[in-house]
Motif scaffolding. Structure first.
Motif, mmCIF file in Angstrom:
data_model
loop_
_atom_site.group_PDB
_atom_site.id
_atom_site.type_symbol
_atom_site.label_atom_id
_atom_site.label_comp_id
_atom_site.label_asym_id
_atom_site.label_seq_id
_atom_site.Cartn_x
_atom_site.Cartn_y
_atom_site.Cartn_z
ATOM 1 N N ILE A 461 0.864 -1.185 0.000
ATOM 2 C CA ILE A 461 0.000 0.000 0.000
ATOM 3 C C ILE A 461 0.896 1.229 0.000
ATOM 4 O O ILE A 461 1.800 1.354 0.829
ATOM 5 N N PHE A 462 0.639 2.161 -0.953
ATOM 6 C CA PHE A 462 1.440 3.372 -1.028
ATOM 7 C C PHE A 462 0.869 4.412 -0.078
ATOM 8 O O PHE A 462 -0.299 4.783 -0.163
ATOM 9 N N VAL A 463 1.708 4.872 0.871
ATOM 10 C CA VAL A 463 1.284 5.887 1.838
ATOM 11 C C VAL A 463 2.081 7.175 1.663
ATOM 12 O O VAL A 463 2.009 8.079 2.488
ATOM 13 N N GLY A 464 2.846 7.250 0.559
ATOM 14 C CA GLY A 464 3.790 8.351 0.371
ATOM 15 C C GLY A 464 3.186 9.686 0.039
ATOM 16 O O GLY A 464 3.900 10.689 0.033
ATOM 17 N N TYR A 465 1.883 9.734 -0.269
ATOM 18 C CA TYR A 465 1.263 11.044 -0.469
ATOM 19 C C TYR A 465 1.167 11.800 0.859
ATOM 20 O O TYR A 465 1.308 13.014 0.894
ATOM 21 N N LEU A 468 6.328 10.436 4.743
ATOM 22 C CA LEU A 468 7.612 10.042 4.161
ATOM 23 C C LEU A 468 8.304 8.961 4.981
ATOM 24 O O LEU A 468 9.409 8.543 4.647
ATOM 25 N N GLU A 469 7.639 8.497 6.050
ATOM 26 C CA GLU A 469 8.180 7.410 6.861
ATOM 27 C C GLU A 469 7.053 6.454 7.214
ATOM 28 O O GLU A 469 5.891 6.863 7.346
ATOM 29 N N SER A 470 7.400 5.169 7.354
ATOM 30 C CA SER A 470 6.396 4.196 7.801
ATOM 31 C C SER A 470 7.093 3.040 8.500
ATOM 32 O O SER A 470 8.254 2.719 8.211
ATOM 33 N N THR A 471 6.383 2.441 9.441
ATOM 34 C CA THR A 471 6.844 1.210 10.083
ATOM 35 C C THR A 471 6.081 0.071 9.434
ATOM 36 O O THR A 471 4.840 0.051 9.454
ATOM 37 N N THR A 495 4.429 1.308 1.883
ATOM 38 C CA THR A 495 5.614 1.968 1.331
ATOM 39 C C THR A 495 5.391 3.467 1.166
ATOM 40 O O THR A 495 4.435 3.892 0.522
ATOM 41 N N PRO A 496 6.287 4.285 1.731
ATOM 42 C CA PRO A 496 6.222 5.722 1.479
ATOM 43 C C PRO A 496 6.990 6.120 0.218
ATOM 44 O O PRO A 496 6.980 7.284 -0.172
ATOM 45 N N ASP A 507 11.639 7.457 -5.711
ATOM 46 C CA ASP A 507 12.276 7.920 -4.470
ATOM 47 C C ASP A 507 13.491 7.078 -4.115
ATOM 48 O O ASP A 507 13.615 5.909 -4.512
ATOM 49 N N THR A 508 14.372 7.666 -3.344
ATOM 50 C CA THR A 508 15.461 6.942 -2.687
ATOM 51 C C THR A 508 15.312 7.159 -1.185
ATOM 52 O O THR A 508 14.506 7.981 -0.743
#
Length: 871
Positions: A461-465, A468-471, A495-496, A507-508
């Motif tokens: 699941i993309f949470v990057g919107y 910028l960090e996730s556990t 994933t952010p 992203d990197t």
């Protein structure tokens, strides 16, 4: 029935069976490294088969634009030669994602063909997979039994793995298939020879019309088959073949899908298509097919180029040009004239071509024009070769050069050779071609391992919107190797990291596994998977993962992405609403934006566009992002990019509803003021009808302006700080030009004096007046002028002059035309064989005059001696 009516009947039939009718995906594939083009109807649904996405509808149907010209599914060389192969074709398809399976698919296909389209049952045969002992796959007994309910058992034929086990590629979804074949021969022929003996035997009138693929497996890298999470139906029926059958034609090209194009081409070339197999009629068919492929692919966003998908399109276009050049006696661009005919014909089903008809015409015209010039150059090259050849054979290396440099296919070289009584060393050509393929394969080969699955969660699941960090946790990983370098691909649950898409780079950042930090060097999409690229694997893959995006790089990238939206709107304001995005690249350092426009953007226009963008930045307009149904977004005026596939729900980026509303999946700033400043860096041409601008924003724009000002300061200092530096530079250039003219005049005077002193120094050798000297001149032009001044004064001459010019050896060789004719001497050949090896260089020219350059300036006297010795 017309082709349009036949297509619509198919869609209406499956709509009545509960199928959602969906639009065609673009021909050009994005986010799938295993495919270059959409080559089958199932491509856009691959995620559903793999279980990476949940389908919004269990049953769908469509007509899909497909292209088969490269890789495993390659029909190019048959196109135009036979009556039923194509590059681009329409694949009618109905799909079940874990809903109905073999019984229903078979019943519906039979009902449509025999009851709706009224194809006589005694003309139909079906094939069923016979099984494969080597792979331990049993016979498809289910399909066999279901077919017995509809068709006589003696019309159910067994098919081998090649014909009845469908695979999209070396890896991916696959399964047994059941084909339906139709026997289109006249009744008299059908009575004489049983049609079942001609099924899958390449008979032009006994053809496959429909394929029911039963997706059950996923092919792994090691060749093994793993059952898919759910069973699916994937069917395909070529519209071109179906129309041929229903319109009772013996060739796809005789149907109304192609006759408009062929009739229009007849008028353009003033020749008649006679439905035959000679080269002229093949050329008509090649043009009718190929112009569809290149037009729709360009409309979907793929421009011709020298690499990848662009090269494939260029190759198709050049094949069409070669056919009309060689067999229709056409020496000017032709294909672009046909584009409006196609656009009108397909406006109801594929409107993207009509929307861009002028742009597509322009691109094709320029490509045709360029290749026609190349053809003429190649023909001169082959004629020069024939004049100098010792035998009547064009060697493999030369045939390959004609292919590689001039775009001559082998059969064109064969054709020209045969006209002059020559043959071609085809084995040598194939060997040279194979060497190039091996080099290319070695440079691009990617060795991808199978996934090691740690968690069966279907997708990340993309949470990057929002963050910028996730556990999170690691779902799966695999190893890849390219050019001898090993990397790893990881998929995490949340994933952010933004995956490269829509022109925005991936992203990197870092992944923290316990005390171990792993660097993410890139993020890409494969189908619907967000894949993180790393240089190593974690020691403890089961550990909790702390994923962190490089914040500074992301923010700089977002500034450039939002700037492209401001730029796009400003371009349309200044240049016109014909401007449409044709490509972009946004990263932390800069933005690149390609757009349709037929002229250079002037400095005044660039300044106006830049001013509009910067005004919007100073307004600090909020960047509003909404998700909404696609139809609602389009009513808002949202711009959609040609060649992009959008779902039912889309992401809309709004920067002032009256200024910019675009569909976009990328990440953006919160307000335009965050961009700070926008500055153009360059403007250039990319292709016919496509311009490119590059620009910077924020701190990158500040750095660019500072650099430009520093250069201006240094220039002013070098000019001793004039009040008007522009005028000072203009004066400097004028002085330089004046001095150069004086130097040229002195050099010409020097050459005239040198020629006068040498005029009487030639010596006779076997009836030839030879003059060879090492001389002192300032440039290669001096050597040429010296030769020109002396050649008219010395009959039957061989003149060789050498000079040390700037530390490099420079040579000019002149041979009298009479000697070229009587003795067969040629200046380029002598340069190549006798002079170039001595000076470690090369050269060439005309038969009577050639030049050379090289490294060994101490060998000039030896050059003179070598030519004298030759006489």
């Amino acid at each position: 029935m017309t082709a349009s009516e036949i297509r619509q009947q198919f869609l209406d039939f499956f709509a009545s069976k509960g199928h959602q009718i969906v639009p065609s995906a673009p021909i050009v594939i994005k986010n799938d490294p295993t495919l270059m083009f959409t080559n089958a109807g199932m491509n856009q649904f691959k995620d559903y088969f793999l279980g990476n996405r949940v389908p919004p509808h269990k049953r769908v149907a469509d007509t899909q634009k497909c292209l088969r010209v490269s890789g495993k599914q390659n029909d190019l060389e048959e196109v135009g030669i036979d009556t039923y192969h194509h590059t681009m074709f329409e694949m009618l398809g109905n799909w079940s994602f874990g809903d109905y399976f073999k019984k229903e698919a078979i019943a519906m296909s039979w009902e449509l063909l025999t009851e709706v389209y009224k194809i006589p049952k005694d003309k139909l045969y079906v094939t069923v997979f016979e099984g494969d002992a080597k792979e331990n796959i049993p016979k498809d007994e289910e399909a066999y039994q279901f077919w017995k309910e509809h068709i006589a058992e003696d019309r159910i034929l067994m098919g081998n793995k090649k014909d009845n086990f469908w695979e999209m590629g070396d890896m991916g979804p696959c399964g047994p298939c059941s084909e339906i074949h139709v026997d289109c021969r006249p009744d008299e022929e059908r009575k004489l020879v049983d049609g079942k003996t001609l099924v899958n035997a390449d008979h032009p009138q006994v053809i496959e019309i429909w394929n029911n693929v039963f997706m059950q497996f996923n092919r792994q890298k090691d060749g093994s088959l793993v059952p898919l999470p759910a069973k699916h139906v994937d069917t395909g029926m070529g519209l071109e073949r179906l129309v041929r059958v229903l319109q009772n034609k013996t060739s796809n090209y005789d149907t109304d899908l192609f006759t408009n194009t062929i009739h229009f081409t007849e008028k353009l070339v003033n020749k008649k298509y006679t439905f035959g197999d000679d080269k002229k009629d093949v050329a008509f068919r090649v043009i009718a097919d190929h112009v569809r492929a290149i037009s729709f692919t360009i409309a979907d966003g793929q421009l011709p180029s020298n690499t990848g998908a662009g090269y494939v399109i260029r190759r198709i276009l050049r094949r069409a040009v070669r056919y009309y050049f060689s067999f229709l006696d056409v020496r000017k661009p032709l294909l672009h004239e046909i584009v409006p005919v196609l656009a009108a014909q397909f406006s109801n089903v594929f409107p993207e071509l009509e929307a861009q008809v002028d742009f597509v015409k322009k691109v094709i015209f320029e490509e045709e024009n360029n290749f026609l010039r190349t053809l003429e150059s190649g023909i001169r090259r082959i004629e020069d070769f024939m004049q100098q050849a010792a035998t009547k054979v064009i060697d493999g290396a030369t045939a390959f050069e004609l292919n590689d440099t001039y775009g001559f296919p082998l059969d064109l070289t064969n054709l020209i050779a045969a006209e002059k009584g020559f043959t071609v060393d085809e084995k040598g050509f194939e060997a040279a071609m194979q060497q190039q393929k091996d080099r290319s394969r070695a440079a691009t080969e990617l060795d991808t391992g199978d996934w090691v699955v740690l968690d069966e969660t279907p997708n990340s699941i993309f949470v990057g919107y929002e963050q910028l960090e996730s556990t999170t946790k690691l779902l799966k990983y695999r190893t890849i190797k390219a050019k001898g370098k090993e990397q790893f691909q990881l998929v995490i649950s949340q994933t952010p990291f933004y995956a490269e898409s829509g022109g925005q780079v991936g992203d990197t950042g870092t992944l923290q596994f316990d005390d171990e930090t792993i660097h993410v060097v890139d993020t890409k999409k494969e189908n619907n998977l967000t894949i993180l690229f790393t240089d190593k694997l974690p020691a403890n893959p089961a550990a909790v993962v702390k994923a962190k995006v490089d914040k500074v790089k992301r923010q700089d990238t977002e500034r450039h992405h939002s700037a492209t939206h401001l730029l796009h709107a400003a371009l349309r304001q200044v240049l016109g609403t014909h401007v449409a995005q044709k490509g972009s690249l946004v990263n932390a350092d800069a933005l690149r934006f390609d757009f349709s426009h037929f002229a250079k953007v002037t400095d005044e226009e660039l300044a106006q566009i830049e001013a509009i963008v910067n005004a919007k930045i100073r307004e600090n307009v909020p960047v509003v992002i909404k998700e909404m149904p696609k139809d609602e977004a389009l009513k808002l005026g949202a711009m959609a990019l040609f060649g992009e596939k959008y779902g039912d729900t889309v992401r809309v980026v709004i920067i002032d509803p009256a200024y910019s509303v675009e569909l976009c999946g990328g990440t953006h700033v919160g307000a335009t003021g965050e961009l700070g400043l926008f500055k153009f860096v360059s403007e250039s041409a990319v292709a016919a009808g496509v311009r490119r601008v590059e620009a910077v924003t924020g701190s990158k724009a500040e750095a660019y302006i500072s650099e430009q000002l520093a250069q201006l300061k240094d220039m002013k200092a070098a000019l001793k700080n004039p009040k008007d530096p522009v005028k000072a530079v203009e004066t400097l250039l004028q002085d330089k030009s004046s001095l150069e003219k004086q130097v040229d005049a002195l050099e010409q005077e020097k050459v005239r004096a040198l020629a006068s002193s040498l005029r009487n120094q030639s010596e006779q050798i076997d009836g030839v007046n030879f003059l060879g000297k090492v001389v002192h001149v300032n440039n290669a032009e001096g050597l040429k002028q010296l030769s020109l001044q002396l050649k008219n004064d010395i009959p039957d001459h061989v003149l060789i002059f050498a000079a040390n010019i700037g530390g490099k050896a420079s040579i000019a060789l002149t041979i009298d035309e009479k000697l070229v004719a009587s003795k067969g001497w040629e200046a380029p050949k002598i340069i190549k064989e006798r002079i170039a090896p001595l000076i470690k260089g090369g050269g060439g020219g005309q038969k009577t005059f050639a030049t050379a350059g090289g490294q060994e300036v101490d060998k000039l006297d030896q050059v003179i001696s070598a030519v004298k010795q030759l006489l």
